[in-house]
Write a protein that holds these residues in place. Structure first.
Motif, PDB file in Angstrom:
ATOM      1  N   LEU A   9     -13.491  34.066  95.609  1.00 38.87           N
ATOM      2  CA  LEU A   9     -11.601  34.232  96.747  1.00 38.87           C
ATOM      3  C   LEU A   9     -10.289  35.220  96.329  1.00 38.87           C
ATOM      4  CD1 LEU A   9     -11.631  30.243  95.194  1.00 38.87           C
ATOM      5  CD2 LEU A   9     -11.726  30.996  97.287  1.00 38.87           C
ATOM      6  N   GLU A  10     -11.550  36.732  95.387  1.00 42.05           N
ATOM      7  CA  GLU A  10     -10.913  37.535  96.129  1.00 42.05           C
ATOM      8  C   GLU A  10      -9.892  38.037  96.389  1.00 42.05           C
ATOM      9  OE1 GLU A  10     -12.801  40.478  93.240  1.00 42.05           O
ATOM     10  OE2 GLU A  10     -11.226  41.634  92.977  1.00 42.05           O
ATOM     11  N   PHE A  11     -10.330  37.629  98.117  1.00 46.36           N
ATOM     12  CA  PHE A  11     -10.061  38.104  98.680  1.00 46.36           C
ATOM     13  C   PHE A  11      -9.529  37.184  99.693  1.00 46.36           C
ATOM     14  CE2 PHE A  11     -12.923  41.847  97.108  1.00 46.36           C
ATOM     15  CZ  PHE A  11     -11.974  43.110  97.042  1.00 46.36           C
ATOM     16  N   VAL A  12      -9.134  36.775  99.632  1.00 51.46           N
ATOM     17  CA  VAL A  12      -8.703  35.475 100.061  1.00 51.46           C
ATOM     18  C   VAL A  12      -7.777  35.216  99.848  1.00 51.46           C
ATOM     19  CG1 VAL A  12     -10.584  34.105 101.492  1.00 51.46           C
ATOM     20  CG2 VAL A  12      -9.046  33.586  99.373  1.00 51.46           C
ATOM     21  N   ASP A  13      -5.957  34.851 100.793  1.00 52.92           N
ATOM     22  CA  ASP A  13      -4.821  34.322 100.427  1.00 52.92           C
ATOM     23  C   ASP A  13      -4.509  33.056  99.631  1.00 52.92           C
ATOM     24  OD1 ASP A  13      -4.171  33.535 102.956  1.00 52.92           O
ATOM     25  OD2 ASP A  13      -3.188  35.539 103.062  1.00 52.92           O
ATOM     26  N   ASN A  14      -4.947  32.028  99.972  1.00 58.58           N
ATOM     27  CA  ASN A  14      -4.703  30.700  99.872  1.00 58.58           C
ATOM     28  C   ASN A  14      -4.806  30.827  97.794  1.00 58.58           C
ATOM     29  OD1 ASN A  14      -7.650  30.653 101.128  1.00 58.58           O
ATOM     30  ND2 ASN A  14      -7.075  29.468 102.574  1.00 58.58           N
ATOM     31  N   ILE A  15      -5.135  31.066  97.216  1.00 60.38           N
ATOM     32  CA  ILE A  15      -4.245  31.033  96.052  1.00 60.38           C
ATOM     33  C   ILE A  15      -3.605  31.706  95.359  1.00 60.38           C
ATOM     34  CG2 ILE A  15      -4.646  31.625  93.379  1.00 60.38           C
ATOM     35  CD1 ILE A  15      -7.502  31.529  93.516  1.00 60.38           C
ATOM     36  N   PRO A  16      -2.215  32.320  96.128  1.00 59.33           N
ATOM     37  CA  PRO A  16      -1.271  33.390  96.101  1.00 59.33           C
ATOM     38  C   PRO A  16      -0.516  32.564  96.969  1.00 59.33           C
ATOM     39  CG  PRO A  16      -3.110  34.763  96.496  1.00 59.33           C
ATOM     40  CD  PRO A  16      -3.897  33.946  96.403  1.00 59.33           C
ATOM     41  N   ILE A  17      -0.465  32.143  98.166  1.00 59.42           N
ATOM     42  CA  ILE A  17       0.087  31.265  98.595  1.00 59.42           C
ATOM     43  C   ILE A  17       0.723  29.574  97.831  1.00 59.42           C
ATOM     44  CG2 ILE A  17       0.428  29.814 100.672  1.00 59.42           C
ATOM     45  CD1 ILE A  17      -1.497  31.730 102.336  1.00 59.42           C
ATOM     46  N   LYS A  40       0.076  40.074  93.227  1.00 65.39           N
ATOM     47  CA  LYS A  40      -1.258  40.514  93.159  1.00 65.39           C
ATOM     48  C   LYS A  40      -2.279  40.513  93.932  1.00 65.39           C
ATOM     49  CE  LYS A  40      -0.023  41.788  88.701  1.00 65.39           C
ATOM     50  NZ  LYS A  40      -0.350  41.915  86.941  1.00 65.39           N
ATOM     51  N   GLY A  41      -2.356  39.118  94.146  1.00 68.26           N
ATOM     52  CA  GLY A  41      -3.347  38.566  94.452  1.00 68.26           C
ATOM     53  C   GLY A  41      -3.264  39.087  96.132  1.00 68.26           C
ATOM     54  N   LEU A  42      -1.931  38.588  96.610  1.00 64.64           N
ATOM     55  CA  LEU A  42      -1.829  38.890  98.492  1.00 64.64           C
ATOM     56  C   LEU A  42      -2.278  40.503  99.025  1.00 64.64           C
ATOM     57  CD1 LEU A  42       1.758  37.739  98.949  1.00 64.64           C
ATOM     58  CD2 LEU A  42      -0.790  36.676  99.784  1.00 64.64           C
ATOM     59  N   GLU A  43      -1.640  41.723  97.800  1.00 63.33           N
ATOM     60  CA  GLU A  43      -1.992  42.914  97.023  1.00 63.33           C
ATOM     61  C   GLU A  43      -3.714  42.905  97.218  1.00 63.33           C
ATOM     62  OE1 GLU A  43      -1.780  47.121  94.980  1.00 63.33           O
ATOM     63  OE2 GLU A  43       0.212  45.936  95.192  1.00 63.33           O
ATOM     64  N   ARG A  44      -5.016  42.327  96.640  1.00 61.75           N
ATOM     65  CA  ARG A  44      -5.952  42.424  96.528  1.00 61.75           C
ATOM     66  C   ARG A  44      -6.003  41.499  97.979  1.00 61.75           C
ATOM     67  NH1 ARG A  44      -5.628  39.847  91.582  1.00 61.75           N
ATOM     68  NH2 ARG A  44      -5.983  37.647  92.346  1.00 61.75           N
ATOM     69  N   ALA A  45      -6.055  40.709  98.946  1.00 62.75           N
ATOM     70  CA  ALA A  45      -6.391  39.713 100.097  1.00 62.75           C
ATOM     71  C   ALA A  45      -5.790  41.047 100.729  1.00 62.75           C
ATOM     72  CB  ALA A  45      -5.700  38.704  99.934  1.00 62.75           C
TER      73      ALA A  45
END
Length: 480
Positions: free
Chosen positions: A105-113, A143-148
């Motif tokens: 899930l590192e490169f998806v934005d579901n968790i940051p959202i 940080k999660g959105l920046e990765r995604a």
């Protein structure tokens, strides 16, 4: 059943959310490991390109699917303004996602959202007690959105061919960052965040004339707004996008109907010893070699979808004959259930077994079958049998055919009937324990979601909040 439903709907909020999680867990497991889909829906994971996503393990697949289902349910509760309930469900979604391998899930934005959605609920509840938690969640979301999405949205721009679907999401994120900063005494940080949110908000404002032009071409308001937002309000690009999306939806409906047809067929074959559905791709391969579809399906079912073992069983005369006998037995049982009479009952009435079997195979109602048997003299039963089975063989060969089939059925003994009963139990027991109403509710909510729906944010509240907090910052500066 109605009483149980009333009890469920009367549960306290926390208890009901627990039930929702149990149902979501059951749904996610059911569709994560190849198990036969139950109900008129099938849940699959797709990426933004509409391609089906497969995870490395069943645990990851099930956890991600449960997280997405609970996240979808949480969003629907936000729309209903049930913010406390939404926080509980979104927290459950977070727990589910944490069960996945982080690399997946590192490169998806579901968790940051999801983190942003939780803090948005805090804000709408005006719950200042959650400020510290809100700050941590927003930092994780950033940080999660920046990765995604990449630094300065470089990755998402490349993936979306220059479109900017996520801009409204960043408006909400920066508004919330500004609110947290304001309430923790960081006025400069709050001002910068709110000004940035305001600037992005200006980019998303769609002039009425532009919206009317696109809607005048036959598109709905919601679709037109999404297209104009995605395409920087360029009308030509927006129309091209809408036409492409309409074609994609039509193809999706076609694919869904085909998939539903496959599921209905898959159900007719029963389940494997490990309660998996028959692998339809493996089945197509065996059929392409030349085997009958029901024969190939039964061989796969018995051999846990192992293609080579299923093929070996089909090429073995003894195993092939046993499978055919079992299929004939199942067909006969279905016919008996449909007409309401069995071969044994007909034999007990005095009819010869072979004639009774063929009469039942010819179909019709109970009365029709008995009348058919009564209308044919006993001495001519060979001719009657020939008529029922539709071939040109004589009376003797017809009787031998019956005997051969009955012999096969007797050779495999009672296990055929026992296995058939077990299959019925496997495919129906679970349904009795399900809450179909709630499952369908979750499935319907998921069906409304597409790859871009996470970014379809109504910004009316954001506009009010940005103006409110900018005004409060101005007032605090004036008082200094």
């Amino acid at each position: 059943m109605e009483e149980l439903k009333r009890e469920f709907h009367g549960l306290k909020r926390g208890q009901r959310q627990l039930c929702s999680r149990v149902i979501a867990t059951a749904l996610s497991k059911r569709h994560a490991d190849g198990s036969l889909p139950i109900g008129d829906y099938n849940i699959e994971l797709e990426d933004q390109g509409g391609h089906q996503v497969k995870f490395g393990t069943e645990t990851d697949q099930s956890a991600a699917m449960m997280g997405l289902m609970l996240h979808t349910k949480g969003k629907s509760l936000i729309e209903l303004e049930k913010y406390s309930d939404a926080v509980e469900v979104l927290s459950m979604a977070e727990e589910s996602f944490l069960l996945c391998d982080p690399k997946i899930l590192e490169f998806v934005d579901n968790i940051p959202i999801m983190e942003i959605d939780i803090v948005w609920c805090y804000f709408l509840l005006r719950d200042l007690k959650c400020l510290s938690d809100a700050g941590v969640r927003l930092e994780k979301a950033r940080k999660g959105l920046e990765r995604a999405h990449g630094k300065d949205l470089s990755r998402v721009r490349l993936l979306q061919a220059g479109q900017c679907p996520e801009l409204a999401l960043y408006v909400r994120l920066e508004l919330l960052e500004g609110v947290v900063a304001y309430h923790t005494g960081q006025n400069n940080k709050a001002l910068n965040a709110l000004k940035s949110a305001h600037a992005k908000l200006s980019q998303l404002q769609i002039p009425d004339e532009t919206l009317s032009l696109v809607m005048g071409m036959g598109f709905q308001e919601e679709d037109a707004k999404r297209a104009l937002r995605l395409n920087n309000q360029d009308i030509a690009s927006s129309v091209d996008f809408l036409i492409e999306e309409r074609a994609k939806r039509a193809q999706k409906r076609k694919d869904d109907l085909q998939r539903q047809k496959e599921i209905l067929e898959q159900k007719t074959y029963g389940v494997t010893p490990l309660k998996k559905g028959v692998d339809m791709q493996m089945l197509d391969r065996l059929v392409s070699i030349g085997y009958a579809r029901d024969l190939a399906a039964e061989s796969l079912r018995r051999n846990e979808n192992d293609f080579q073992k299923a093929l070996d069983a089909l090429t073995s005369p003894e195993s092939n004959s046993m499978i055919q006998g079992y299929i004939e037995s199942r067909k006969r049982k279905r016919q008996e259930q449909q007409v309401g009479i069995t071969v044994d009952e007909l034999v007990s009435m005095g009819f010869e077994r072979g004639r009774a079997t063929f009469a039942l195979a010819a179909g019709g109602k109970r009365e029709d079958i008995i009348q058919r048997l009564l209308s044919v003299p006993e001495a001519n039963h060979g001719i009657a049998a020939t008529t029922f089975i539709g071939n040109g063989s004589g009376a003797t060969s017809s009787s031998n055919n019956v005997a051969a089939r009955e012999s096969v059925s007797n050779e495999i003994g009672g296990w055929a009937e026992e296995e058939d009963s077990e299959m019925k139990d496997e495919t129906t027991d679970g349904e009795e324990e399900r809450d179909s109403e709630i499952e369908e509710e979750i499935a319907d909510e998921i069906a409304k979601v597409d790859a871009l729906s996470a970014y379809d944010i109504n910004l009316d509240r954001e506009i009010e909040a940005i103006n409110e907090y900018l005004g409060m910052l101005d007032a605090s500066q004036d008082s200094v």
